[in-house]
Design a protein around this motif. Structure first.
Motif, PDB file in Angstrom:
ATOM      1  N   LEU A 153       0.826  -1.198   0.000  1.00 63.69           N
ATOM      2  CA  LEU A 153       0.000   0.000   0.000  1.00 63.69           C
ATOM      3  C   LEU A 153       0.865   1.255   0.000  1.00 63.69           C
ATOM      4  O   LEU A 153       0.659   2.180  -0.808  1.00 63.69           O
ATOM      5  CB  LEU A 153      -0.894  -0.016   1.245  1.00 63.69           C
ATOM      6  N   ALA A 188      -1.745   5.829  -0.234  1.00 63.73           N
ATOM      7  CA  ALA A 188      -2.342   6.032   1.094  1.00 63.73           C
ATOM      8  C   ALA A 188      -1.875   7.370   1.664  1.00 63.73           C
ATOM      9  O   ALA A 188      -0.846   7.916   1.259  1.00 63.73           O
ATOM     10  CB  ALA A 188      -1.932   4.904   2.028  1.00 63.73           C
ATOM     11  N   ALA A 201      -5.542   2.650   7.085  1.00 62.44           N
ATOM     12  CA  ALA A 201      -4.984   3.785   6.337  1.00 62.44           C
ATOM     13  C   ALA A 201      -6.095   4.385   5.485  1.00 62.44           C
ATOM     14  O   ALA A 201      -7.093   3.722   5.185  1.00 62.44           O
ATOM     15  CB  ALA A 201      -3.831   3.334   5.452  1.00 62.44           C
ATOM     16  N   GLU A 202      -5.903   5.639   5.096  1.00 58.69           N
ATOM     17  CA  GLU A 202      -6.874   6.288   4.224  1.00 58.69           C
ATOM     18  C   GLU A 202      -6.320   6.233   2.798  1.00 58.69           C
ATOM     19  O   GLU A 202      -5.179   6.624   2.564  1.00 58.69           O
ATOM     20  CB  GLU A 202      -7.090   7.735   4.669  1.00 58.69           C
ATOM     21  N   VAL A 203      -7.106   5.726   1.859  1.00 59.14           N
ATOM     22  CA  VAL A 203      -6.620   5.697   0.473  1.00 59.14           C
ATOM     23  C   VAL A 203      -6.891   7.034  -0.191  1.00 59.14           C
ATOM     24  O   VAL A 203      -7.931   7.664   0.031  1.00 59.14           O
ATOM     25  CB  VAL A 203      -7.294   4.601  -0.390  1.00 59.14           C
TER      26      VAL A 203
END
Lengths: 344, 344, 344, 344
Positions: free
Chosen positions: B162, B168, B248-250
């Motif tokens: 990621l 991210a 996590a924030e994409v």
């Protein structure tokens, strides 16, 4: 004495209710129903209760007999309370529902998550969400009380002061929760066997658990607006206990979080805010109605980490139900709920 | 045959190394040292090894005898490898260190987290971080290999694709990790007693755990820049296993995460990317060197949830050490590591 | 390669057989049947086997396909092998039955304990009891092998040398046995739930367990005459392991019991007689086919106490079945069974 | 209110005493001593007691302060009560000793099993063995009460009616006992670590455990003569609970054993004789002072099997101590001991 009936008493919340009520000086169990175990003595199914409920047997559910009780607890799968509640309320009973039937205020959301139409939408307006730390006054006057789910209790109590103070970024909250296996109930599923569930840990329902809309509904109320929540439940290899690890970003860095939490829960006898730096273990609340909370800001950064632990069968179910009963019947909130957790 | 010495073989990583090497066709344990147990037969301390190491006894550490080995494993508390490494390297030994002595590349950070000056800073440049999935080629030529910690292994393997893909928000990563009690080692601490650690779950070291800088160092490498990480370890009531739940924030919503992970780990025999929607249980890797990973985007929102599980004593310690040995000595990466996890 | 079929592979003995055979260099699983899971991939049901049996699926039982195998294992409830054995033997298959169908030599006793008539009494004469330590030569030439039960294995191996030497009072033998929960199989029973079976211990079936006649039959053979046996099984809160604690009165006080046991098991690679004064823990055999035995005469009195431990799923089931396969097919007795127990 | 002092309150029996006394309406803890923890708040060491003992701290042992108490409990290693008892008795205190110091009536036997001379033999004549079911009247008038050990409680209560009736062969009694790990106390021993003690079961001290002479002394009293006893303790992978499985040969076959046991324990509020055919689980007494007993004669043979279960920390230690206190101070025997075991 409050004359109590219990509908569906053969599961873990049922047997815990029985145990708590046996030690409660103002309530007595007059009736306990079970379709499958009708005619069986309570102590045959639950030998731990020998000497306490020797004279009580399960009976087939019968609305007339239940209607003669002051208070009826539902410890049933969802849908049952929908069916019986209207008639029992008409007859003047107070109802405390441990199932999910009246937790969501929106009947469409209920239908979406439970896969069928809501069975008693006309009662939603008066149903009171039984989280005393939020709804104490409303509970005192309610006819129909919906006891919160176990995860929702731990998460809401942990997030409430923070969100209510308006100092977190409400758009991205995370609740990473770990539950003992009793949360899955007494159903004979392969996944709950000792051989499958012990010595292992796993997440489940990451894409959407039924407690998600309930938690979101509560947090919206706390925040006074929309919230974004990721909720991941895990199955931990133990019988009881929920550990909620909550993450949020603070937007006001000057606020003393420890003081905020301590003040918020000052009048709540079952919430124990631990000293700064603490790490509550689930065993420190096992067998009690207590929720212990610790607030951290690791390395003084932006992220707040709140740790919130309860016994899922007590503060997360039967203990909370008795707490609601106490409030509703004008008793001391802690009556019959003074069990002290054992160290081990 | 690779002639192997083990320094500090009385802990859990030591006994697991012994077990793995006994089944390894290209290595044999020539020497195992222990200051406290010198003179005691290995099977007296570890009866599970009867019939396998009947002729081997612990000996007092002796640099000369160790120097006669092709390969020396350190399964010691931190600080010991600092002391012995320079001399053994001089004598031509290859070293694989399971302790924390050479994991951090920055000697000051090491000093900060371990509370004393780094004992062999001159070796930091050539020490290779032994995470094969990241450093395969470097390991093949290393003289000194630092085997990653258990949490760092699970977290890095879960986050790597990621972060490496740059999709991210690296500023706010969360790693909520749950570990079995064997992570605390074989030391006789009250907190690790069955009566204290079973039937309970708690977070610990929320304000800063020694694995934090190691994880951060690895994630920086993956991300090609600074990262913000909150790492909360928990003690779970089981013997083995780590479950890392990563958030996590994409920022790139079009990327197929499942494909990304599958492709990334195609050449890595010990990483198993599960089908979309899966929830790996720690027991499915127990007793093996496998890491199983599942990637979720709950309700197609912005938050990615990665689930990553390992056996902390194998992929998180001794198994990974043998994997490094295989690479270093030109053997098949999986040699001697084909143990299949039991279902139960 | 021995072409293997498994009938009924969805239980714990089935999945352990799969795991052992995957590591066996002379056998390969061609077929695994399950009525309920037909069409399902093995790794869907058993994710621990991912990467090992990715191509194998459960199929509906089909005598023709099974008949094409060299060897068929039955990992089924009792009664199934009765039905299928005659046809498969006719077709030339060798059969190794892990169920109770051919363990008792007396069809009436079978009927009494299993509640229905024996389904294949014509095969009883040639069925060989698969306890290699007693029947090694017969197993080598058998067409139909009945793998002993878990309790019977631990108890017979513990009592055999004593009774065979004729130095105990055979009229009053006691076997107090403790088993892990996996002995109850993978059936979804309330009593096997983690919440019911962990943190508790209880006896069961004190008035008569189905393994009693099997044990008695074996001990009669050892003693060369009638025996009196009290057998009390207990459920212990763990996944695997049987601990048999055996009591007998010695009538010949001069005999060196330690030497007797060591000599008796000299040629048996899976029986480990511990040094005098030892107390074997079940974990020291977990995951292996080993039986560890210790012999005591507390305070030099008349009572002999023999401690005998096995892993109920291996030496008590699937491991023993593979041991029988090895003998029957002329392989090294230990082939594929060299797993070393982990300390933890 | 009875003014209570506790000597040595940092172990498991100490913390359980604190918990029980907090719920006892006629007693209050004035003082708790600990050499190692002097100055530390009780709730710092035992967070489960937050909200209950917030004002109590451990103090260094001080005979003067203890002498001001009505009642002093010893929850200490052996030897401590020997030292302090004479002075405290002189000052008029009542003493209830949970250690082994005054359990054996023969000072030489004490010296043999505890490896040093008895420190207060002059008190042996007046020390009363605190097994209420046997010694109820003597306890009421005692100054010095020796609370029985955990194994001795379970075994004596199980054997007593049988031996007292004179219908067993007293020369060959067997007590096969299984204990939870809390029986080993709160000492930080490797053998009590979760990683060593969970998922395993083993016997220990087969050649002679310190509880053997205590049990024998009690059984001699029951039988009115010499007895032959083999006692084998086992460590079971759970926190609490003792399961004693007792074997004896009956010499009078006409006696109705069920009736014998029920009649014998009619006046004993903490002994629950189960219906014929029952198998008590340790969890059905966990957290309570109850002993549950079931009597079997498998297949109507000569051997009687008695199953006797207790919570080792309550009926086997702190609960029994409070029961003795109640009797000694003229209170209801069950006061403060009405805890109902949870099902799970």
């Amino acid at each position: 004495m409050i004359k109590v009936g219990i509908v569906g008493g053969t599961g873990y919340t049922g047997v815990e209710l029985l145990r708590l009520l046996a030690q409660h000086e103002k309530a007595e169990v007059a009736l306990i129903t079970s379709r499958s175990e009708a005619g069986i003595g309570v102590t045959e199914l639950f030998p731990n209760l020998r000497g306490v409920y020797d004279a009580l047997s399960f009976t087939a559910p019968d609305a007339k007999l239940l209607a003669a009780c002051d208070l009826v607890f539902f410890a049933t799968p969802h849908g049952v309370a929908h069916e019986l509640a209207p008639e029992l309320l008409d007859k003047g009973c107070t109802l405390i529902d441990l199932s999910a039937d009246f937790r969501l205020q929106d009947k469409d959301e209920w239908a979406k998550w439970y896969g069928k139409a809501h069975g008693a939408p006309q009662l939603l307006d008066e149903a009171v969400y039984g989280l005393a730390e939020v709804n104490r006054e409303a509970i005192k006057n309610a006819r129909l009380i919906a006891v919160p789910g176990c995860y929702p209790t731990a998460v809401q109590l942990g997030f409430w002061p923070l969100l209510n103070a308006g100092i977190a970024d409400n758009a991205r909250l995370i609740a990473d929760c770990k539950s003992g296996v009793s949360g899955a109930g007494r159903a004979a599923n392969v996944g709950s066997l000792l051989c499958e569930a012990s010595e292992s840990l796993s997440a489940y329902a990451v894409n959407g658990h039924r407690h998600l809309p309930e938690i979101r509904q509560g947090l919206r109320l706390a925040a006074g607006g929309e919230v974004g929540l990721t909720f991941v439940p895990h199955l931990a290899p133990m019988i009881r206990g929920i550990h909620a690890t909550l993450y949020a970003e603070v937007i006001d860095h000057k606020r003393d979080l420890q003081a905020l939490y301590e003040q918020h829960y000052q009048g709540s006898p079952f919430v124990d805010v631990l000293p700064a730096g603490s790490h509550p273990a689930t065993r420190t609340v096992r067998g009690s109605n207590i929720c212990r909370i610790a607030v951290h800001r690791p390395q003084k950064g932006d992220t707040v980490v709140v740790l919130s632990v309860i016994d899922n069968l007590l503060k997360g179910a039967s203990g909370q139900a008795v707490q609601c009963m106490n409030l509703r019947f004008g008793l001391e909130e802690t009556l019959g709920l003074a069990q002290i957790p054992a160290l081990l």
